[in-house]
Scaffold this motif. Structure first.
Motif, PDB file in Angstrom:
ATOM      1  N   ALA A  46     -24.225 -25.476   5.437  1.00  0.00           N
ATOM      2  CA  ALA A  46     -25.200 -26.533   5.146  1.00  0.00           C
ATOM      3  C   ALA A  46     -26.378 -26.525   6.120  1.00  0.00           C
ATOM      4  N   TYR A  47     -26.106 -26.192   7.376  1.00  0.00           N
ATOM      5  CA  TYR A  47     -27.168 -26.173   8.387  1.00  0.00           C
ATOM      6  C   TYR A  47     -27.616 -24.759   8.726  1.00  0.00           C
ATOM      7  N   ALA A  48     -27.280 -23.773   7.900  1.00  0.00           N
ATOM      8  CA  ALA A  48     -27.630 -22.379   8.185  1.00  0.00           C
ATOM      9  C   ALA A  48     -29.140 -22.181   8.320  1.00  0.00           C
ATOM     10  N   HIS A  49     -29.907 -22.901   7.513  1.00  0.00           N
ATOM     11  CA  HIS A  49     -31.362 -22.755   7.580  1.00  0.00           C
ATOM     12  C   HIS A  49     -31.925 -23.225   8.925  1.00  0.00           C
ATOM     13  N   VAL A  50     -31.251 -24.128   9.580  1.00  0.00           N
ATOM     14  CA  VAL A  50     -31.687 -24.595  10.900  1.00  0.00           C
ATOM     15  C   VAL A  50     -31.099 -23.704  11.995  1.00  0.00           C
ATOM     16  N   ILE A  51     -29.818 -23.395  11.864  1.00  0.00           N
ATOM     17  CA  ILE A  51     -29.127 -22.595  12.877  1.00  0.00           C
ATOM     18  C   ILE A  51     -29.728 -21.199  12.982  1.00  0.00           C
ATOM     19  N   ASN A  52     -30.043 -20.588  11.843  1.00  0.00           N
ATOM     20  CA  ASN A  52     -30.543 -19.213  11.847  1.00  0.00           C
ATOM     21  C   ASN A  52     -32.052 -19.103  12.008  1.00  0.00           C
ATOM     22  N   GLU A  60     -36.681 -33.646  14.462  1.00  0.00           N
ATOM     23  CA  GLU A  60     -35.653 -34.547  13.946  1.00  0.00           C
ATOM     24  C   GLU A  60     -34.464 -33.759  13.374  1.00  0.00           C
ATOM     25  N   LEU A  61     -34.751 -32.708  12.605  1.00  0.00           N
ATOM     26  CA  LEU A  61     -33.697 -31.896  12.014  1.00  0.00           C
ATOM     27  C   LEU A  61     -32.963 -31.070  13.075  1.00  0.00           C
ATOM     28  N   LEU A  62     -33.696 -30.596  14.078  1.00  0.00           N
ATOM     29  CA  LEU A  62     -33.056 -29.880  15.189  1.00  0.00           C
ATOM     30  C   LEU A  62     -32.092 -30.799  15.938  1.00  0.00           C
ATOM     31  N   ASN A  63     -32.523 -32.012  16.214  1.00  0.00           N
ATOM     32  CA  ASN A  63     -31.669 -32.989  16.901  1.00  0.00           C
ATOM     33  C   ASN A  63     -30.441 -33.341  16.067  1.00  0.00           C
ATOM     34  N   GLU A  64     -30.642 -33.544  14.774  1.00  0.00           N
ATOM     35  CA  GLU A  64     -29.530 -33.879  13.882  1.00  0.00           C
ATOM     36  C   GLU A  64     -28.496 -32.748  13.845  1.00  0.00           C
ATOM     37  N   THR A  65     -28.977 -31.516  13.719  1.00  0.00           N
ATOM     38  CA  THR A  65     -28.078 -30.361  13.662  1.00  0.00           C
ATOM     39  C   THR A  65     -27.320 -30.207  14.967  1.00  0.00           C
ATOM     40  N   GLU A  67     -26.678 -32.485  17.270  1.00  0.00           N
ATOM     41  CA  GLU A  67     -25.741 -33.600  17.430  1.00  0.00           C
ATOM     42  C   GLU A  67     -24.517 -33.421  16.539  1.00  0.00           C
ATOM     43  N   HIS A  68     -24.741 -32.955  15.315  1.00  0.00           N
ATOM     44  CA  HIS A  68     -23.637 -32.752  14.379  1.00  0.00           C
ATOM     45  C   HIS A  68     -22.673 -31.670  14.884  1.00  0.00           C
ATOM     46  N   LEU A  69     -23.220 -30.570  15.382  1.00  0.00           N
ATOM     47  CA  LEU A  69     -22.376 -29.493  15.907  1.00  0.00           C
ATOM     48  C   LEU A  69     -21.594 -29.953  17.141  1.00  0.00           C
ATOM     49  N   ARG A  70     -22.229 -30.743  17.988  1.00  0.00           N
ATOM     50  CA  ARG A  70     -21.533 -31.281  19.168  1.00  0.00           C
ATOM     51  C   ARG A  70     -20.402 -32.225  18.754  1.00  0.00           C
ATOM     52  N   LYS A  71     -20.644 -33.031  17.741  1.00  0.00           N
ATOM     53  CA  LYS A  71     -19.620 -33.951  17.255  1.00  0.00           C
ATOM     54  C   LYS A  71     -18.418 -33.164  16.736  1.00  0.00           C
ATOM     55  N   LEU A  72     -18.676 -32.110  15.974  1.00  0.00           N
ATOM     56  CA  LEU A  72     -17.577 -31.286  15.458  1.00  0.00           C
ATOM     57  C   LEU A  72     -16.815 -30.613  16.591  1.00  0.00           C
ATOM     58  N   SER A  73     -17.528 -30.170  17.611  1.00  0.00           N
ATOM     59  CA  SER A  73     -16.884 -29.566  18.774  1.00  0.00           C
ATOM     60  C   SER A  73     -15.970 -30.572  19.465  1.00  0.00           C
ATOM     61  N   SER A  74     -16.453 -31.780  19.618  1.00  0.00           N
ATOM     62  CA  SER A  74     -15.652 -32.842  20.248  1.00  0.00           C
ATOM     63  C   SER A  74     -14.416 -33.175  19.433  1.00  0.00           C
ATOM     64  N   GLN A  75     -14.573 -33.245  18.124  1.00  0.00           N
ATOM     65  CA  GLN A  75     -13.426 -33.521  17.260  1.00  0.00           C
ATOM     66  C   GLN A  75     -12.397 -32.401  17.368  1.00  0.00           C
ATOM     67  N   LEU A  76     -12.883 -31.166  17.395  1.00  0.00           N
ATOM     68  CA  LEU A  76     -11.981 -30.020  17.445  1.00  0.00           C
ATOM     69  C   LEU A  76     -11.147 -30.033  18.722  1.00  0.00           C
ATOM     70  N   ILE A  77     -11.778 -30.267  19.847  1.00  0.00           N
ATOM     71  CA  ILE A  77     -11.016 -30.293  21.098  1.00  0.00           C
ATOM     72  C   ILE A  77     -10.101 -31.507  21.154  1.00  0.00           C
ATOM     73  N   GLY A  78     -10.500 -32.587  20.528  1.00  0.00           N
ATOM     74  CA  GLY A  78      -9.646 -33.766  20.479  1.00  0.00           C
ATOM     75  C   GLY A  78      -8.337 -33.512  19.750  1.00  0.00           C
ATOM     76  N   LEU A 111     -23.921 -23.121  20.149  1.00  0.00           N
ATOM     77  CA  LEU A 111     -24.735 -23.108  18.937  1.00  0.00           C
ATOM     78  C   LEU A 111     -25.623 -24.344  18.877  1.00  0.00           C
ATOM     79  N   ALA A 112     -25.068 -25.473  19.274  1.00  0.00           N
ATOM     80  CA  ALA A 112     -25.847 -26.716  19.299  1.00  0.00           C
ATOM     81  C   ALA A 112     -27.024 -26.597  20.266  1.00  0.00           C
ATOM     82  N   ASN A 113     -26.823 -25.908  21.372  1.00  0.00           N
ATOM     83  CA  ASN A 113     -27.902 -25.711  22.342  1.00  0.00           C
ATOM     84  C   ASN A 113     -28.932 -24.708  21.844  1.00  0.00           C
ATOM     85  N   ASN A 114     -28.490 -23.700  21.106  1.00  0.00           N
ATOM     86  CA  ASN A 114     -29.381 -22.622  20.680  1.00  0.00           C
ATOM     87  C   ASN A 114     -30.320 -23.004  19.543  1.00  0.00           C
ATOM     88  N   VAL A 115     -30.090 -24.112  18.855  1.00  0.00           N
ATOM     89  CA  VAL A 115     -30.984 -24.455  17.742  1.00  0.00           C
ATOM     90  C   VAL A 115     -32.387 -24.795  18.227  1.00  0.00           C
TER      91      VAL A 115
END
Length: 142
Positions: A46-52, A60-65, A67-78, A111-115
């Protein structure tokens, strides 16, 4: 006869309670872990167009992407803490190993940092991070 009936009722209730405990403690946490992996898979597409295309989308879209990737990372480690006896449970339910989960978590943060950055080296890092995430979590793509 009354003792037999009482014993049957108590054992039935105990079986039900232990079943619910296992369901809530183990099965639900495994389901949530797999759900997070599914969300990561979805987000990589879904965010490939921003990530790549780092640095080219709106701020705004960079921040959203990011933040979303960081949230998923946090959930995964949780999930490493949520799933009881993670190593054993991962083996039984075919979840990624602890090391693979930690690798994927770090790569999602990267990845969240690289966008926000652009450049040839950045794209190489992004491609490597996406590959590591997919390989670690068993995400297949076309």
């Amino acid at each position: 006869m009354n003792v037999t009936v009482l014993l049957a009722v108590v054992s039935g209730v105990l079986t039900y309670v232990l079943g619910q405990f296992a369901l809530e403690l183990v099965i639900e946490s495994v389901y949530e872990t797999k759900r997070t992996i599914e969300q990561i898979s979805h987000s990589l597409i879904a965010y490939a167009h921003v990530i790549n295309s780092p640095g080219f989308a709106s701020q705004e879209l960079l921040n959203e992407t990011s933040e979303h990737l960081r949230k998923l990372s946090s959930q995964l480690i949780g999930h490493l803490y949520l799933v009881p006896q993670y190593d054993l449970t991962a083996w039984v339910f075919r979840l990624p190993s602890r090391d693979k989960m930690l690798l994927a978590t770090g790569e999602l943060i990267g990845l969240a940092n690289n966008v926000f950055r652009s450049g040839d080296k950045t794209q190489e890092r992004i491609d490597k991070r996406i590959k590591n995430i997919r390989d670690s979590l068993g995400i297949y793509s076309t």
